[in-house]
Design a protein around this motif. Structure first.
Motif, PDB file in Angstrom:
ATOM      1  N   LEU A  92       3.551  -6.316   8.467  1.00  0.00           N
ATOM      2  CA  LEU A  92       3.094  -5.015   7.973  1.00  0.00           C
ATOM      3  C   LEU A  92       2.645  -5.012   6.512  1.00  0.00           C
ATOM      4  O   LEU A  92       1.987  -4.073   6.065  1.00  0.00           O
ATOM      5  CB  LEU A  92       4.192  -3.962   8.166  1.00  0.00           C
ATOM      6  N   LEU A  93       2.957  -6.072   5.754  1.00  0.00           N
ATOM      7  CA  LEU A  93       2.678  -6.026   4.319  1.00  0.00           C
ATOM      8  C   LEU A  93       1.175  -5.987   4.030  1.00  0.00           C
ATOM      9  O   LEU A  93       0.713  -5.170   3.227  1.00  0.00           O
ATOM     10  CB  LEU A  93       3.314  -7.233   3.620  1.00  0.00           C
ATOM     11  N   GLY A  94       0.383  -6.863   4.680  1.00  0.00           N
ATOM     12  CA  GLY A  94      -1.058  -6.869   4.466  1.00  0.00           C
ATOM     13  C   GLY A  94      -1.721  -5.566   4.868  1.00  0.00           C
ATOM     14  O   GLY A  94      -2.466  -4.961   4.074  1.00  0.00           O
ATOM     15  N   PRO A  95      -1.485  -5.070   6.095  1.00  0.00           N
ATOM     16  CA  PRO A  95      -2.057  -3.779   6.478  1.00  0.00           C
ATOM     17  C   PRO A  95      -1.630  -2.629   5.569  1.00  0.00           C
ATOM     18  O   PRO A  95      -2.426  -1.718   5.316  1.00  0.00           O
ATOM     19  CB  PRO A  95      -1.507  -3.576   7.901  1.00  0.00           C
ATOM     20  N   MET A  96      -0.398  -2.672   5.046  1.00  0.00           N
ATOM     21  CA  MET A  96       0.034  -1.587   4.158  1.00  0.00           C
ATOM     22  C   MET A  96      -0.655  -1.657   2.807  1.00  0.00           C
ATOM     23  O   MET A  96      -0.880  -0.627   2.171  1.00  0.00           O
ATOM     24  CB  MET A  96       1.551  -1.641   3.961  1.00  0.00           C
ATOM     25  N   LYS A  97      -1.007  -2.863   2.367  1.00  0.00           N
ATOM     26  CA  LYS A  97      -1.768  -2.960   1.117  1.00  0.00           C
ATOM     27  C   LYS A  97      -3.150  -2.332   1.299  1.00  0.00           C
ATOM     28  O   LYS A  97      -3.636  -1.607   0.429  1.00  0.00           O
ATOM     29  CB  LYS A  97      -1.896  -4.412   0.678  1.00  0.00           C
ATOM     30  N   ALA A  98      -3.780  -2.610   2.463  1.00  0.00           N
ATOM     31  CA  ALA A  98      -5.064  -1.970   2.768  1.00  0.00           C
ATOM     32  C   ALA A  98      -4.890  -0.464   2.909  1.00  0.00           C
ATOM     33  O   ALA A  98      -5.692   0.324   2.388  1.00  0.00           O
ATOM     34  CB  ALA A  98      -5.654  -2.567   4.039  1.00  0.00           C
ATOM     35  N   TYR A  99      -3.830  -0.055   3.589  1.00  0.00           N
ATOM     36  CA  TYR A  99      -3.549   1.369   3.799  1.00  0.00           C
ATOM     37  C   TYR A  99      -3.388   2.104   2.465  1.00  0.00           C
ATOM     38  O   TYR A  99      -3.857   3.241   2.303  1.00  0.00           O
ATOM     39  CB  TYR A  99      -2.281   1.500   4.636  1.00  0.00           C
ATOM     40  N   SER A 100      -2.735   1.441   1.501  1.00  0.00           N
ATOM     41  CA  SER A 100      -2.467   2.071   0.208  1.00  0.00           C
ATOM     42  C   SER A 100      -3.742   2.414  -0.540  1.00  0.00           C
ATOM     43  O   SER A 100      -3.752   3.343  -1.365  1.00  0.00           O
ATOM     44  CB  SER A 100      -1.589   1.142  -0.654  1.00  0.00           C
ATOM     45  N   SER A 101      -4.815   1.674  -0.293  1.00  0.00           N
ATOM     46  CA  SER A 101      -6.087   1.992  -0.927  1.00  0.00           C
ATOM     47  C   SER A 101      -6.943   2.906  -0.055  1.00  0.00           C
ATOM     48  O   SER A 101      -7.713   3.714  -0.555  1.00  0.00           O
ATOM     49  CB  SER A 101      -6.860   0.707  -1.247  1.00  0.00           C
ATOM     50  N   GLU A 102      -6.793   2.815   1.259  1.00  0.00           N
ATOM     51  CA  GLU A 102      -7.628   3.611   2.165  1.00  0.00           C
ATOM     52  C   GLU A 102      -7.189   5.066   2.252  1.00  0.00           C
ATOM     53  O   GLU A 102      -8.008   5.943   2.539  1.00  0.00           O
ATOM     54  CB  GLU A 102      -7.581   2.999   3.577  1.00  0.00           C
TER      55      GLU A 102
END
Length: 483
Positions: free
Chosen positions: A147-157
């Protein structure tokens, strides 16, 4: 009049009624995206990932000792390093797969699966009765927790362009604080029968499994967060029977065919040839190697006997130090960092703190020679400052990675970042533990005796990362006015 007509189609947007990504974009357009709920979501999910990674460090030395696998006391740190590396080894093998899954099916399903893996395998780790059971549980936790990579993307999206730095800063702050609170929980809650005999009687379940309580508390927290994640807003667009590329706006815009072709070409861009992205990822990997090795070494060094250059701390003492560091980091992130980052810029600020952290870290062996209240006071101050320097560097690198790619490429970019970073982090704990063991066997050496050597080598790694933060290696993407 003609000029006005030319401009109108570019402003026309069409939102799909059942598309979760379009709902997020509507919130951005209405400027309701910056909410306590969105920031809280990032905090909770990232903490779920960070806590199980770091919570074992204060008691891992004692856990491995209880497994009776090490023939000598000096070998315990090496075996502890293998347990610490198992998580990162599992994650490096599956990060790209989870990134592809997040781009295809959404960030939310990957986040929920990752949290479920924390609930199951972190709990089983606390019930480990052998060295190999502990290693396997950590490996499975790393493999299934993507989940760490998708959450980094989520944090900007989840935020509009001008507020994306807020999302990434929240992500890095939650990550840094999780890596501090986790060991604090491990230090306070491990071996509860010895620390809290009035609550946990001898010969009870807690005596048989002395390291289960911190794992159980973190898994219970993950269970609550997992339920809450069913209401997590999805940022991935879902346009039925549509092959349109979704960029920063997410909504369909009426543009010329040439513009559509440019979008498709953008989507097919080879990220490995994007040097601003890859250079920041390489620096991030080296800094991550230093950070995970430092966390492993610090906890093992702190509880090591004084005759081996340690401080003879208990797990409670380690928990105290890390809890104070976490509090200092929260205050810093909320009140100090935003103004300093705005004044100096993320890159320059990260360079300055990186340079200052080198002499700070080399002072640790000398701090171990202190005693009493002086020792506790100095090690707490130094630990707070070291944590502040670390999160400053990592936040700056997160911002650079975010600016180096368009939104529709961030899932893949974060998959690459997580895979490479996990490889380096898999090396860190095992190497750090082995080097600490080696350094403690050379107490009487002429050159850098004892633990002076392990902290020197940690500085060598960090120094390389800081050196690469300067040009010409680190390339910074020029931002256009719309960014």
């Amino acid at each position: 009049m003609d000029e006005e007509n030319i401009g109108q189609p570019l402003l026309k947007k069409h939102y799909y009624e059942n598309c979760p990504g379009c709902k997020v974009d509507q919130a951005k357009e209405l400027k309701t995206d910056v909410s306590v709920r969105n920031l809280f979501n990032i905090w909770m999910v990232v903490l779920c990932n960070a806590l199980p990674i770091s919570s074992l460090f204060p008691y891992l030395y004692f856990m491995v000792s209880d497994f009776n696998i090490a023939e000598r006391v000096e070998d315990i740190s090496a075996y502890a390093g293998y347990v610490g590396s198992a998580f990162m080894l599992g994650r490096c093998l599956t990060s790209i797969l989870w990134g592809i899954t997040a781009d295809r099916y959404g960030r939310k399903p990957v986040v929920i699966v990752g949290i479920v893996s924390v609930i199951i395998f972190n709990t089983l780790f606390g019930l480990s009765t052998s060295f190999w059971m502990a290693v396997i549980m950590r490996f499975l936790l790393g493999s299934l927790n993507g989940l760490l990579g998708p959450m980094k993307a989520y944090s900007s999206e989840i935020f509009r362009e001008e507020k994306q730095a807020l999302g990434l800063s929240t992500f890095s702050a939650a990550w840094g604080i999780g890596l501090i609170i986790g060991p604090a929980l491990g230090g306070y809650l491990a071996q509860p029968v010895e620390k809290y005999p009035h609550l946990f009687p001898k010969d009870s379940f807690w005596d048989k499994f002395p390291y289960f309580l911190p794992s159980f508390i973190i898994s219970a927290f993950a269970f609550v967060v997992g339920i809450a994640c069913f209401w997590l807003p999805e940022t991935l667009h879902n346009h039925p029977c549509s092959d349109e590329s979704t960029d920063n706006t997410g909504a369909t815009e009426t543009t010329s065919s040439a513009d559509n072709k440019d979008k498709i070409m953008q989507k097919d861009e080879n990220l490995l040839l994007n040097w601003p992205l890859m250079s920041s990822i390489i620096v991030y990997c080296i800094i991550s190697l230093h950070e995970i090795a430092y966390q492993e070494v610090f906890s093992l060094w702190a509880v090591s006997p004084r005759r081996l250059g340690g401080m003879s701390f208990t797990t409670d003492n380690v928990g105290d130090v890390l809890a104070i560091s976490g509090l200092g980091l929260i205050i810093y992130q909320l009140s100090v960092y935003p103004s300093l980052e705005k004044a100096f810029g993320p890159v320059k600020f990260a360079r300055v703190t990186g340079v200052l952290s080198i002499p700070l870290l080399q002072s640790y062996p000398f701090i171990a020679t202190l005693s009493g209240i002086t020792l506790y006071l100095v090690i707490n101050i130094v630990s707070v400052v070291k944590s502040i320097f670390s999160v400053t560097i990592i936040t700056g690198l997160f911002i650079l990675q975010n600016r180096a790619v368009e939104q529709h490429q961030r899932g893949a970019a974060n998959g690459i970042s997580m895979t490479l970073m996990s490889i380096f982090k898999a090396i860190g704990p095992a190497t750090g533990g082995a080097i600490l063991t080696w350094s403690q066997k050379r107490i009487d050496a002429t050159f850098l005796p004892g633990t002076n050597m392990v902290f020197f080598l940690l500085n060598v790694v960090e120094g390389l990362g800081i050196l690469l933060m300067f040009t010409p290696f680190l390339s910074i993407k020029k931002r256009t006015p719309i960014q």
